[in-house]
Design an enzyme around this catalytic site. Structure first.
Site, PDB file in Angstrom:
ATOM      1  N   ASP A   1      -7.168  -1.271   3.162  1.00 25.39           N
ATOM      2  CA  ASP A   1      -6.477  -0.979   1.263  1.00 25.39           C
ATOM      3  C   ASP A   1      -5.562  -2.528   1.439  1.00 25.39           C
ATOM      4  O   ASP A   1      -5.012  -2.742   2.560  1.00 25.39           O
ATOM      5  CB  ASP A   1      -5.807   0.125   1.315  1.00 25.39           C
TER       6      ASP A   1
ATOM      7  N   ASN B   1      -8.987  10.734  -3.577  1.00 27.75           N
ATOM      8  CA  ASN B   1      -8.479  10.768  -5.576  1.00 27.75           C
ATOM      9  C   ASN B   1      -9.517  11.402  -6.438  1.00 27.75           C
ATOM     10  O   ASN B   1     -10.177  10.626  -6.488  1.00 27.75           O
ATOM     11  CB  ASN B   1      -7.721   9.775  -5.325  1.00 27.75           C
TER      12      ASN B   1
ATOM     13  N   GLN C   1      -6.480   8.695  -8.252  1.00 29.90           N
ATOM     14  CA  GLN C   1      -7.489   7.505  -8.639  1.00 29.90           C
ATOM     15  C   GLN C   1      -7.179   6.382  -9.681  1.00 29.90           C
ATOM     16  O   GLN C   1      -7.067   6.850 -10.860  1.00 29.90           O
ATOM     17  CB  GLN C   1      -9.223   8.086  -8.981  1.00 29.90           C
TER      18      GLN C   1
ATOM     19  N   VAL D   1      -9.895   3.747  -8.973  1.00 32.44           N
ATOM     20  CA  VAL D   1     -11.138   2.900 -10.094  1.00 32.44           C
ATOM     21  C   VAL D   1     -12.172   3.900  -8.675  1.00 32.44           C
ATOM     22  O   VAL D   1     -11.891   4.698  -8.285  1.00 32.44           O
ATOM     23  CB  VAL D   1     -11.108   1.719  -7.780  1.00 32.44           C
TER      24      VAL D   1
ATOM     25  N   HIS E   1     -14.038   6.875  -3.309  1.00 32.74           N
ATOM     26  CA  HIS E   1     -13.949   6.082  -1.672  1.00 32.74           C
ATOM     27  C   HIS E   1     -13.480   6.832  -1.248  1.00 32.74           C
ATOM     28  O   HIS E   1     -12.388   7.605  -1.897  1.00 32.74           O
ATOM     29  CB  HIS E   1     -13.388   4.572  -2.331  1.00 32.74           C
TER      30      HIS E   1
ATOM     31  N   HIS F   1     -10.079   6.760   1.338  1.00 28.81           N
ATOM     32  CA  HIS F   1      -8.584   6.473   2.169  1.00 28.81           C
ATOM     33  C   HIS F   1      -8.680   6.680   3.796  1.00 28.81           C
ATOM     34  O   HIS F   1      -8.884   8.146   4.025  1.00 28.81           O
ATOM     35  CB  HIS F   1      -7.444   6.829   1.470  1.00 28.81           C
TER      36      HIS F   1
END
Length: 115
Positions: free
Chosen positions: A31, A87, A94, A96, A100, A102
């Protein structure tokens, strides 16, 4: 037609980033704004799903692959202990809308997510 997500652009080499792990259907990067000593992102190569709810309904096998890759990364980078966060929606953080995960690790305590 919508613009490709930042993750698609990374995967296609348009935006530089180090892919630290990869499977047939997913990849992982660090990240760029880490929230923990270890903060990795596990991302499906397909941008078909905007969030984890859509992914779970549409392709549970891909969700399992993402979780398996997250587990492998946590074993390699954090001794196996990790927090996995998805998220879902702008109010949940969120930014994007290409699903995905984390992977957070490294001396996290129970209250480390709240403010």
């Amino acid at each position: 037609m919508s613009e490709p997500s930042i993750f698609t652009r990374i995967l296609e080499g348009e935006i530089p980033s180090e892919i630290i792990a990869e499977t047939e259907n997913a990849f992982a990067i660090r990240d760029i704004a880490p929230q923990a000593p270890v903060h990795l992102l596990v991302i499906p190569k397909s941008a078909e799903y905007r969030n984890v709810v859509e992914l779970a309904a549409g392709d549970p096998a891909l969700l399992a692959e993402i979780i398996g890759l997250a587990n492998s990364l946590a074993s390699e980078h954090a001794g196996g202990d990790f927090r996995l966060v998805f998220n879902t929606g702008p109010a949940a953080g969120q930014t994007v809308f290409h699903v995905h995960a984390h992977v957070l690790a490294g001396d996290l305590d129970e209250g480390s997510l709240g403010g």
